[in-house]
Scaffold this active site. Structure first.
Site, PDB file in Angstrom:
ATOM      1  N   CYS A  77       0.674  -1.309   0.003  1.00  0.00           N
ATOM      2  CA  CYS A  77      -0.235   0.069   0.068  1.00  0.00           C
ATOM      3  C   CYS A  77       0.869   1.030  -0.089  1.00  0.00           C
ATOM      4  O   CYS A  77       1.243   1.644  -1.107  1.00  0.00           O
ATOM      5  CB  CYS A  77      -1.117  -0.024   1.192  1.00  0.00           C
ATOM      6  SG  CYS A  77      -2.302   1.277   1.061  1.00  0.00           S
ATOM      7  N   HIS A 180      -3.729  -4.895  -0.248  1.00  0.00           N
ATOM      8  CA  HIS A 180      -3.411  -5.478   1.013  1.00  0.00           C
ATOM      9  C   HIS A 180      -3.428  -7.058   1.076  1.00  0.00           C
ATOM     10  O   HIS A 180      -4.287  -7.589   1.267  1.00  0.00           O
ATOM     11  CB  HIS A 180      -4.170  -4.964   2.034  1.00  0.00           C
ATOM     12  CG  HIS A 180      -4.293  -3.460   2.499  1.00  0.00           C
ATOM     13  ND1 HIS A 180      -3.197  -2.976   3.555  1.00  0.00           N
ATOM     14  CD2 HIS A 180      -4.784  -2.393   1.750  1.00  0.00           C
ATOM     15  CE1 HIS A 180      -3.356  -1.690   3.388  1.00  0.00           C
ATOM     16  NE2 HIS A 180      -4.011  -1.297   2.494  1.00  0.00           N
ATOM     17  N   GLU A 182      -2.535  -8.795   3.290  1.00  0.00           N
ATOM     18  CA  GLU A 182      -2.998  -9.425   4.832  1.00  0.00           C
ATOM     19  C   GLU A 182      -4.608  -9.352   4.873  1.00  0.00           C
ATOM     20  O   GLU A 182      -4.859  -9.751   6.010  1.00  0.00           O
ATOM     21  CB  GLU A 182      -2.162  -8.476   5.806  1.00  0.00           C
ATOM     22  CG  GLU A 182      -2.715  -7.023   6.139  1.00  0.00           C
ATOM     23  CD  GLU A 182      -2.169  -6.118   5.092  1.00  0.00           C
ATOM     24  OE1 GLU A 182      -2.574  -4.870   5.134  1.00  0.00           O
ATOM     25  OE2 GLU A 182      -1.655  -6.447   4.005  1.00  0.00           O
TER      26      GLU A 182
END
Length: 198
Positions: A77, A180, A182
């Site tokens: 990001c 992202h 994650e």
């Protein structure tokens, strides 16, 4: 495998640490230059404001440390954006790993498309990559961003929102994703595994 997550003035570092734990990888969150240089993998994540984040990196000397790293590095990001040459956000000079200038989405021609770009969108492969395998073509990943890196020579995956932009970049030992991993479910976990296994 020693993995270091860069600690700086940006959010989301603990989400990345937890995502790594889910794939069986322990990581340390640090702004210690010696620890970063020793690590076998370095992750440069973040959610925040570009100028503020760069000010913190420079104050800690981490801007020069990051550029000097020779092991695989993954920006996420704002990490991707700061690895670029510059950003329109706060007229920020970046680290210059990727020869791209980060721009703000302009939705004036399509106001129904809100800024920030937030939620799930698909990725399209732009070339062979060890980070984004062919099986992820057309799969959904999670985004939250108002700024983007245009498509360029280091682009390995793209997404379209208002305009096509770089979903992932790769140059030398530096990799980066605008999405992202994650927060991107099994697709994101696979990307993190591929990075660890580089």
């Amino acid at each position: 495998m020693s993995v270091a997550i860069i600690k700086y003035n940006a959010g989301n570092v603990f989400s990345v640490k937890c995502a790594l734990q889910r794939i069986g990888v322990e990581a340390v969150i640090t702004d210690d230059a010696a620890v970063l240089r020793r690590a076998e993998r370095v992750i440069f994540p973040g959610v925040g404001q570009a100028a503020t984040a760069m000010d913190y990196l420079r104050a800690k000397g981490l801007d020069t440390v990051i550029k000097s790293l020779t092991q695989p590095v993954l920006g996420i990001c704002i990490g991707l954006q700061l690895l670029c040459r510059s950003s329109q956000e706060g007229d920020t000079q970046g680290l210059g790993i990727f020869d791209l200038d980060v721009k703000r989405f302009d939705n004036s021609a399509c106001p129904e498309l809100k800024i920030p770009h937030m939620g799930w969108n698909t990725i399209e492969l732009a070339g062979a990559s060890a980070l984004i395998p062919a099986e992820l073509e057309g799969r959904h990943v999670y985004y939250v961003h108002s700024y983007y890196a245009p498509v360029g020579r280091d682009t390995i995956a793209t997404t379209r929102y208002i305009v096509p932009f770089s979903a992932a970049l790769h140059r030398g030992n530096f990799y980066a994703t605008q999405f992202h991993p994650e927060k991107s479910g099994d697709v994101g976990e696979l990307v993190l595994k591929k990075f660890i296994d580089l």
